[in-house]
Scaffold this motif. Structure first.
Motif, mmCIF file in Angstrom:
data_model
loop_
_atom_site.group_PDB
_atom_site.id
_atom_site.type_symbol
_atom_site.label_atom_id
_atom_site.label_comp_id
_atom_site.label_asym_id
_atom_site.label_seq_id
_atom_site.Cartn_x
_atom_site.Cartn_y
_atom_site.Cartn_z
ATOM 1 N N ARG A 31 -1.986 -0.315 1.710
ATOM 2 C CA ARG A 31 -2.522 -0.229 0.353
ATOM 3 C C ARG A 31 -4.042 -0.362 0.299
ATOM 4 N N THR A 32 -4.685 -0.466 1.465
ATOM 5 C CA THR A 32 -6.147 -0.586 1.496
ATOM 6 C C THR A 32 -6.710 0.372 2.539
ATOM 7 N N GLU A 82 3.122 4.715 -1.147
ATOM 8 C CA GLU A 82 2.468 3.517 -1.668
ATOM 9 C C GLU A 82 0.949 3.646 -1.588
ATOM 10 N N LEU A 83 0.442 4.202 -0.508
ATOM 11 C CA LEU A 83 -0.994 4.435 -0.381
ATOM 12 C C LEU A 83 -1.462 5.404 -1.458
ATOM 13 N N ARG A 85 -0.281 5.849 -4.401
ATOM 14 C CA ARG A 85 -0.343 5.150 -5.692
ATOM 15 C C ARG A 85 -1.502 4.157 -5.754
ATOM 16 N N ALA A 86 -1.702 3.403 -4.677
ATOM 17 C CA ALA A 86 -2.718 2.346 -4.663
ATOM 18 C C ALA A 86 -4.129 2.887 -4.470
ATOM 19 N N ARG A 87 -4.271 3.904 -3.640
ATOM 20 C CA ARG A 87 -5.594 4.433 -3.276
ATOM 21 C C ARG A 87 -5.541 5.954 -3.231
ATOM 22 N N TRP A 91 -5.988 8.563 0.039
ATOM 23 C CA TRP A 91 -4.901 9.441 0.474
ATOM 24 C C TRP A 91 -5.390 10.885 0.539
#
Length: 122
Positions: A31-32, A82-83, A85-87, A91
């Motif tokens: 996620r980062t 998930e990546l 959505r978060a970043r 991506w």
């Protein structure tokens, strides 16, 4: 209906059987950007001098001299949702870096590099 938990397995097995090196970039839980760079370093067995930034990743993917000789290289990207959505920006940049690396290797004299991204689960 159940989903195959490893939908890329047949393609990866076929690539390995054909003498390709298969590189698995599993982004599950990433996620980062820092964790993304760590995942790339591990998946691609990047050298110690990898600077953990986009330019360094692009440079490394344009070299790959540390990987064993192969008929080609297949990068399998999984767990990316998930990546995204978060970043979403990271991506998108990762996708661009991988696409550019694939294009570079298709035009070079070296073995090709192809990228497959596992489809999102419904």
């Amino acid at each position: 209906m159940t989903m195959d938990p490893h939908p890329l397995a047949p393609a990866l097995a076929a690539a390995e059987e054909a003498g390709w090196t298969v590189l698995r970039l599993d982004l599950d839980g990433v996620r980062t950007k820092a964790r993304l760079m760590d995942a790339c370093a591990q998946a691609f067995a990047l050298p110690d001098w990898f600077g953990r930034n986009w330019d360094a990743l692009a440079d490394c993917l344009g070299d790959l001299s540390w990987l064993p000789g192969a008929a080609g290289r297949l990068v399998a990207v999984t767990g990316w949702q998930e990546l995204e959505r978060a970043r979403p920006g990271d991506w998108e940049v990762l996708r661009e870096v991988l696409e550019e690396a694939g294009a570079y290797w298709r035009e070079s004299e070296g073995p090709p590099l192809e990228v497959v991204v596992a489809a999102a689960r419904p």
